[in-house]
Design a protein around this motif. Structure first.
Motif, PDB file in Angstrom:
ATOM      1  N   HIS A 113       0.807  -1.420  -0.059  1.00 18.99           N
ATOM      2  CA  HIS A 113       0.214  -0.103   0.125  1.00 18.99           C
ATOM      3  C   HIS A 113       0.779   1.203   0.026  1.00 18.99           C
ATOM      4  N   LEU A 114       0.253   2.428  -0.686  1.00 18.08           N
ATOM      5  CA  LEU A 114       0.892   3.601  -0.675  1.00 18.08           C
ATOM      6  C   LEU A 114       0.312   4.313   0.547  1.00 18.08           C
ATOM      7  N   VAL A 115       1.095   4.722   1.633  1.00 20.88           N
ATOM      8  CA  VAL A 115       0.440   5.238   2.858  1.00 20.88           C
ATOM      9  C   VAL A 115       1.028   6.896   2.850  1.00 20.88           C
ATOM     10  N   TYR A 116      -0.024   7.691   2.942  1.00 24.05           N
ATOM     11  CA  TYR A 116       0.122   9.124   3.330  1.00 24.05           C
ATOM     12  C   TYR A 116      -0.205   9.470   4.802  1.00 24.05           C
ATOM     13  N   PRO A 117       0.593  10.166   5.549  1.00 22.28           N
ATOM     14  CA  PRO A 117       0.007  11.011   6.538  1.00 22.28           C
ATOM     15  C   PRO A 117      -0.843  12.002   6.198  1.00 22.28           C
ATOM     16  N   LEU A 118      -1.790  12.201   7.080  1.00 22.69           N
ATOM     17  CA  LEU A 118      -2.667  13.320   6.584  1.00 22.69           C
ATOM     18  C   LEU A 118      -3.190  14.414   7.773  1.00 22.69           C
ATOM     19  N   GLU A 119      -3.099  15.480   7.626  1.00 22.35           N
ATOM     20  CA  GLU A 119      -3.655  16.637   8.302  1.00 22.35           C
ATOM     21  C   GLU A 119      -4.637  17.466   7.569  1.00 22.35           C
ATOM     22  N   ILE A 120      -5.743  17.504   8.717  1.00 24.62           N
ATOM     23  CA  ILE A 120      -6.816  18.262   8.086  1.00 24.62           C
ATOM     24  C   ILE A 120      -7.049  19.402   9.276  1.00 24.62           C
ATOM     25  N   ARG A 121      -6.961  20.744   8.867  1.00 19.58           N
ATOM     26  CA  ARG A 121      -6.869  21.987   9.750  1.00 19.58           C
ATOM     27  C   ARG A 121      -8.183  22.927   9.519  1.00 19.58           C
ATOM     28  N   PRO A 122      -9.145  23.303  10.505  1.00 18.76           N
ATOM     29  CA  PRO A 122     -10.275  24.141  10.165  1.00 18.76           C
ATOM     30  C   PRO A 122      -9.607  25.715  10.124  1.00 18.76           C
ATOM     31  N   PRO A 123     -10.301  26.705   9.339  1.00 13.61           N
ATOM     32  CA  PRO A 123      -9.650  28.000   9.289  1.00 13.61           C
ATOM     33  C   PRO A 123      -9.616  28.609  10.794  1.00 13.61           C
TER      34      PRO A 123
END
Length: 429
Positions: A113-123
């Motif tokens: 699998h290709l694995v990406y760390p993910l970060e989601i930030r609200p404004p």
């Protein structure tokens, strides 16, 4: 067999062959790989990772992807492609920032699998409910599925892998899911961390054994290098209170210091010292090392036990939420479990302590504790490869009511036999 039936035989055999193929078990077949989106809900951001099976990703982007190409020639293309197919929008309609980290190749369920760390930030820096839009691979591959899981959300009591919650599934028909990041409350997270504290102590044979080694001599007093019954039950109860309080103060202090990063020690030496603390308390239970030694042992070695508690908080990632709430809840769970152990055992120990059977009982239990702790020390110091007493320890920890009932029956039998000591000051070697 008639001639017409004979002529039909090849056709019947051919039909049976295909029917057998259709009905045969598919145990040898490999299930179609799925993607995964793992989310950890924080106060000001949502972290996690994306797992993309290379075989499905190859079909979606029409490229022959290998581990080398994914991390080499196609690295920039794949990251750009993935980022273009993920977005997050708050309930107020504003877009959130979505960032992917550096991709790696990992084997998941025996598939690369290709694995990406993910970060989601609200404004505005405050995580609330939001819509996650995702169509990586599924835009091109109609049969592909993407499982979305929440692995951490303090306010909803999701704190560890066993609590992980499947939020939903992305596919060709469903490309938007609502992430309920504003549900729950600090009270729910507090209760969950308290439950973890209860679970950790309830399943931790070393912590329970250390507490037991401290409780055994607690109804007694040391004088002249020997143990004697306390002058009264009230005094014995007060000594128990002092021991439990000393242990609570000791482990609470280092729990806070270690969890906040003030002190940091490697896990293995800490675990070895915990085994040593049990050995010392067991020796003290056999013959007093110093007057009021169990209080000193409880407070001193309680500092070491607190470091182990803090290590668990770090390992589980509980410090990602409100650290104050986490520490209070976790510590409350520890104290409640300790009080339960005291409530189950101390009435029986107080009765036994005033009988002539108590020296034999005390020494036997202390010797068992010394054997267990010595085995732990050798294993944790990597001097041995396994613990020969592990099966017995697991059974004892898994059956606390049996242990408490056995001690209660011994106390009742000793008391009923009229085997009380004649004087509180009678020596118990």
């Amino acid at each position: 067999m008639s001639k017409p039936a004979y002529r039909l035989l090849p056709a019947l055999l051919l039909a049976a062959f295909f029917l057998t193929g259709l009905l045969a078990p598919t145990a040898e077949a490999h299930p179609m790989a799925t993607s995964a989106v793992l989310l950890d809900i924080g106060d000001d951001s949502v972290d996690g990772e994306i797992q993309l099976p290379l075989d499905r990703l190859s079909i979606a982007v029409a490229r022959d992807l290998t581990g080398a190409r994914v991390l080499g020639a196609d690295r920039a293309f794949l990251k750009s492609y993935t980022a273009q197919h993920i977005s997050a929008v708050g309930k107020d309609g504003r877009s959130w920032t979505v960032e992917l980290g550096t991709g790696t190749v990992r084997s998941i369920d025996a598939s690369p699998h290709l694995v990406y760390p993910l970060e989601i930030r609200p404004p505005d820096g405050e995580v609330t409910a939001f819509d996650l839009r995702y169509d990586v691979i599924v835009e091109e591959l109609l049969t592909h599925k993407v499982i979305v899981t929440v692995g951490y959300d303090f306010d909803r009591g999701i704190l560890k892998t066993d609590d992980a919650e499947t939020l939903g599934v992305f596919d060709h028909a469903t490309k938007t899911l609502t992430v309920p990041a504003d549900e729950g409350s600090w009270l729910r997270g507090f209760a969950a961390t308290a439950a973890l504290g209860i679970e950790h102590i309830g399943e931790g044979a070393d912590h329970l054994l250390f507490l037991l080694m401290l409780l055994i001599p607690a109804p007694l007093v040391a004088a002249g290098g020997s143990w004697h019954p306390a002058a009264s039950r009230r005094r014995a109860v007060m000594r128990v209170v002092h021991v439990v309080s000393a242990f609570a103060v000791g482990h609470s202090l280092t729990l806070v210091l270690a969890a906040t990063g003030v002190i940091d020690l490697p896990t293995r030496p800490v675990e070895t010292l915990i085994a040593l603390s049990i050995a010392v308390s067991a020796i003290h239970a056999i013959r007093p090392l110093v007057a009021h030694g169990e209080v000193l042992i409880a407070s001193g070695f309680g500092l070491i036990h607190g470091l182990a508690f803090a290590s668990l908080i770090s390992d589980l990632g509980l410090d990602r939420g409100s650290l104050v709430t986490t520490l209070l809840g976790f510590n409350l769970g520890i104290e409640l479990t300790q009080l339960l152990v005291v409530a189950l055992l101390m009435p029986s120990l107080l009765v036994l302590a005033r009988t002539r059977f108590y020296p034999a009982f005390r020494i036997t239990v202390a010797v068992v504790g010394l054997l267990f702790s010595s085995s732990w020390m050798l294993e944790r110091a990597t001097l041995t490869s396994n613990d020969p007493f592990e099966g017995v320890q697991t059974w004892l920890v898994g059956h606390p009511l049996w242990v408490a009932t056995t001690v209660a029956c011994l106390a009742a039998a000793a008391h009923g036999a009229g085997t009380r000591t004649h004087r509180p000051a009678q020596q118990q070697h």
